[in-house]
Design a protein around this motif. Sequence first.
Motif, PDB file in Angstrom:
ATOM      1  N   PRO A  61       0.752  -1.161  -0.033  1.00  0.00           N
ATOM      2  CA  PRO A  61       0.278   0.011  -0.098  1.00  0.00           C
ATOM      3  C   PRO A  61       0.935   1.218   0.001  1.00  0.00           C
ATOM      4  O   PRO A  61       2.017   1.195   0.459  1.00  0.00           O
ATOM      5  CB  PRO A  61      -0.720  -0.071   1.178  1.00  0.00           C
ATOM      6  N   VAL A  62       0.389   2.349  -0.410  1.00  0.00           N
ATOM      7  CA  VAL A  62       0.721   3.788  -0.392  1.00  0.00           C
ATOM      8  C   VAL A  62       1.091   3.775   1.146  1.00  0.00           C
ATOM      9  O   VAL A  62       0.039   3.938   1.774  1.00  0.00           O
ATOM     10  CB  VAL A  62       0.025   4.766  -0.931  1.00  0.00           C
ATOM     11  N   LEU A  63       2.188   4.344   1.656  1.00  0.00           N
ATOM     12  CA  LEU A  63       2.614   4.874   3.129  1.00  0.00           C
ATOM     13  C   LEU A  63       2.706   6.131   3.030  1.00  0.00           C
ATOM     14  O   LEU A  63       3.446   6.792   2.467  1.00  0.00           O
ATOM     15  CB  LEU A  63       3.791   3.822   3.578  1.00  0.00           C
ATOM     16  N   HIS A  64       2.261   6.803   4.263  1.00  0.00           N
ATOM     17  CA  HIS A  64       2.125   8.358   4.351  1.00  0.00           C
ATOM     18  C   HIS A  64       3.321   8.338   5.377  1.00  0.00           C
ATOM     19  O   HIS A  64       3.324   7.999   6.610  1.00  0.00           O
ATOM     20  CB  HIS A  64       1.009   9.043   5.034  1.00  0.00           C
ATOM     21  N   VAL A  65       4.524   9.032   5.318  1.00  0.00           N
ATOM     22  CA  VAL A  65       5.792   9.321   5.875  1.00  0.00           C
ATOM     23  C   VAL A  65       6.047  10.737   5.916  1.00  0.00           C
ATOM     24  O   VAL A  65       6.783  11.232   5.180  1.00  0.00           O
ATOM     25  CB  VAL A  65       6.839   8.445   5.292  1.00  0.00           C
ATOM     26  N   PRO A  66       5.590  11.594   7.090  1.00  0.00           N
ATOM     27  CA  PRO A  66       5.957  12.972   7.219  1.00  0.00           C
ATOM     28  C   PRO A  66       7.435  12.986   7.737  1.00  0.00           C
ATOM     29  O   PRO A  66       7.722  12.162   8.759  1.00  0.00           O
ATOM     30  CB  PRO A  66       4.968  13.669   8.062  1.00  0.00           C
ATOM     31  N   VAL A  67       8.224  13.815   7.192  1.00  0.00           N
ATOM     32  CA  VAL A  67       9.555  13.815   7.695  1.00  0.00           C
ATOM     33  C   VAL A  67       9.947  15.269   8.053  1.00  0.00           C
ATOM     34  O   VAL A  67       9.577  16.375   7.358  1.00  0.00           O
ATOM     35  CB  VAL A  67      10.652  13.167   6.778  1.00  0.00           C
ATOM     36  N   THR A  68      11.141  15.620   8.815  1.00  0.00           N
ATOM     37  CA  THR A  68      11.665  16.774   8.989  1.00  0.00           C
ATOM     38  C   THR A  68      13.002  16.668   8.731  1.00  0.00           C
ATOM     39  O   THR A  68      13.813  15.729   9.133  1.00  0.00           O
ATOM     40  CB  THR A  68      11.336  17.712  10.450  1.00  0.00           C
ATOM     41  N   TYR A  69      13.661  17.841   8.589  1.00  0.00           N
ATOM     42  CA  TYR A  69      15.275  17.972   8.153  1.00  0.00           C
ATOM     43  C   TYR A  69      15.599  19.120   8.880  1.00  0.00           C
ATOM     44  O   TYR A  69      15.123  20.430   8.807  1.00  0.00           O
ATOM     45  CB  TYR A  69      15.383  18.216   6.431  1.00  0.00           C
ATOM     46  N   ARG A  70      16.688  18.812   9.686  1.00  0.00           N
ATOM     47  CA  ARG A  70      17.061  19.919  10.840  1.00  0.00           C
ATOM     48  C   ARG A  70      18.974  19.940  10.605  1.00  0.00           C
ATOM     49  O   ARG A  70      19.275  18.829  10.355  1.00  0.00           O
ATOM     50  CB  ARG A  70      16.822  19.483  12.353  1.00  0.00           C
ATOM     51  N   GLY A  71      19.216  21.121  10.790  1.00  0.00           N
ATOM     52  CA  GLY A  71      20.725  21.258  10.757  1.00  0.00           C
ATOM     53  C   GLY A  71      21.433  20.755  12.109  1.00  0.00           C
ATOM     54  O   GLY A  71      22.635  21.003  12.187  1.00  0.00           O
ATOM     55  N   ALA A  72      20.815  20.397  13.119  1.00  0.00           N
ATOM     56  CA  ALA A  72      21.160  19.896  14.315  1.00  0.00           C
ATOM     57  C   ALA A  72      20.298  18.970  14.969  1.00  0.00           C
ATOM     58  O   ALA A  72      19.165  18.956  14.696  1.00  0.00           O
ATOM     59  CB  ALA A  72      21.453  21.189  15.295  1.00  0.00           C
ATOM     60  N   PRO A  73      20.743  17.952  15.864  1.00  0.00           N
ATOM     61  CA  PRO A  73      20.115  17.104  16.420  1.00  0.00           C
ATOM     62  C   PRO A  73      18.769  17.754  17.439  1.00  0.00           C
ATOM     63  O   PRO A  73      18.983  18.860  18.003  1.00  0.00           O
ATOM     64  CB  PRO A  73      20.832  16.309  17.464  1.00  0.00           C
ATOM     65  N   LEU A  74      17.419  17.170  17.223  1.00  0.00           N
ATOM     66  CA  LEU A  74      16.412  17.562  17.971  1.00  0.00           C
ATOM     67  C   LEU A  74      16.426  16.882  19.518  1.00  0.00           C
ATOM     68  O   LEU A  74      16.405  15.694  19.701  1.00  0.00           O
ATOM     69  CB  LEU A  74      14.995  17.243  17.429  1.00  0.00           C
ATOM     70  N   ASP A  75      16.483  17.885  20.434  1.00  0.00           N
ATOM     71  CA  ASP A  75      16.721  17.241  22.049  1.00  0.00           C
ATOM     72  C   ASP A  75      15.672  16.434  22.258  1.00  0.00           C
ATOM     73  O   ASP A  75      14.450  16.701  21.965  1.00  0.00           O
ATOM     74  CB  ASP A  75      16.982  18.537  22.674  1.00  0.00           C
ATOM     75  N   GLY A  76      15.936  15.263  22.847  1.00  0.00           N
ATOM     76  CA  GLY A  76      14.901  14.343  23.425  1.00  0.00           C
ATOM     77  C   GLY A  76      14.226  13.347  22.217  1.00  0.00           C
ATOM     78  O   GLY A  76      13.369  12.777  22.504  1.00  0.00           O
ATOM     79  N   ALA A  77      14.779  13.394  21.129  1.00  0.00           N
ATOM     80  CA  ALA A  77      14.173  12.872  19.955  1.00  0.00           C
ATOM     81  C   ALA A  77      14.922  11.664  19.409  1.00  0.00           C
ATOM     82  O   ALA A  77      14.678  11.291  17.941  1.00  0.00           O
ATOM     83  CB  ALA A  77      13.620  14.041  18.830  1.00  0.00           C
ATOM     84  N   GLU A  78      15.849  11.048  20.068  1.00  0.00           N
ATOM     85  CA  GLU A  78      16.621  10.067  19.522  1.00  0.00           C
ATOM     86  C   GLU A  78      15.976   8.897  18.841  1.00  0.00           C
ATOM     87  O   GLU A  78      16.239   8.444  17.846  1.00  0.00           O
ATOM     88  CB  GLU A  78      17.461   9.676  20.462  1.00  0.00           C
ATOM     89  N   GLU A  79      14.837   8.617  19.568  1.00  0.00           N
ATOM     90  CA  GLU A  79      14.182   7.554  19.112  1.00  0.00           C
ATOM     91  C   GLU A  79      13.486   7.782  17.900  1.00  0.00           C
ATOM     92  O   GLU A  79      12.818   6.667  17.313  1.00  0.00           O
ATOM     93  CB  GLU A  79      13.200   6.743  20.242  1.00  0.00           C
ATOM     94  N   HIS A  80      13.293   8.768  17.414  1.00  0.00           N
ATOM     95  CA  HIS A  80      12.485   9.167  16.337  1.00  0.00           C
ATOM     96  C   HIS A  80      13.262   9.556  15.246  1.00  0.00           C
ATOM     97  O   HIS A  80      12.749  10.121  14.068  1.00  0.00           O
ATOM     98  CB  HIS A  80      11.405  10.223  16.656  1.00  0.00           C
ATOM     99  N   LEU A  81      14.624   9.402  15.372  1.00  0.00           N
ATOM    100  CA  LEU A  81      15.526   9.683  14.437  1.00  0.00           C
ATOM    101  C   LEU A  81      15.693   8.664  13.066  1.00  0.00           C
ATOM    102  O   LEU A  81      15.920   7.414  13.535  1.00  0.00           O
ATOM    103  CB  LEU A  81      17.132   9.762  14.537  1.00  0.00           C
ATOM    104  N   ILE A  82      15.534   9.192  11.929  1.00  0.00           N
ATOM    105  CA  ILE A  82      15.227   8.047  10.784  1.00  0.00           C
ATOM    106  C   ILE A  82      16.814   7.999  10.286  1.00  0.00           C
ATOM    107  O   ILE A  82      17.095   6.946  10.024  1.00  0.00           O
ATOM    108  CB  ILE A  82      14.415   8.790   9.603  1.00  0.00           C
ATOM    109  N   GLY A  83      17.645   8.971  10.267  1.00  0.00           N
ATOM    110  CA  GLY A  83      18.949   9.011   9.924  1.00  0.00           C
ATOM    111  C   GLY A  83      19.568  10.261   9.767  1.00  0.00           C
ATOM    112  O   GLY A  83      18.784  11.257   9.754  1.00  0.00           O
ATOM    113  N   VAL A  84      20.835  10.470   9.398  1.00  0.00           N
ATOM    114  CA  VAL A  84      21.591  11.530   9.316  1.00  0.00           C
ATOM    115  C   VAL A  84      22.260  11.255   7.748  1.00  0.00           C
ATOM    116  O   VAL A  84      22.669  10.482   7.246  1.00  0.00           O
ATOM    117  CB  VAL A  84      22.747  11.836  10.234  1.00  0.00           C
TER     118      VAL A  84
END
Length: 204
Positions: A61-84
Amino acid sequence: MALLHKAHITPTKLELLAAWLPARPWYAGDGPLTRVAAARFDDPAGEVGVETLLVRAGEGPVLHVPVTYRGAPLDGAEEHLIGVTEHSVLGKRWVYDGTADPVYVSTLVEVIRTAGNEAVEEFEVDGGRVSREVDLKLTGSGAEVAPATEITGHRDGDPTVISTATVTLNVNRVPLIVVDPADKGVLSACWTGQETPAVLVHLR
């Protein structure tokens, strides 16, 4: 308006997602990951890239994946990191599951409550700007709710449930094709092969 750069990205978005998605409880499909469509939202502060991606694994099926791109790590969001990834213009970028990023959530609620749409996408070319046609049309229905500023709860799944102080959002990982035209508090989408709006997000 989303200003984009013609750049090389290593690893690519699809490569990052191909490694991350199979561990998600809502993942479905078997085969190479392909892009279906994508569109951007504007971060009012201009610091965070906010993108809605639709992908498919093989004949799944088509999958819906919202993503954000940041210039530095987001505090407290390590478990939600897709990758670098390494962006040839912007440098190192930290890529997150958007449903756990407060910038995505506040932007999403604003688009829904104000009956907004996806951002206009532009490239810089020879000192000028050229618009790019977007292949994913996003539409907020409008809703009488207050803006959201902080995530107070997050439960992964289909739907992924995001709690804030003002609203709760159900993010459909597999878009819902059956749509009630009178339904308020939704983000709907159309793309090639799906001209009937499908619901990506319900706001409660």
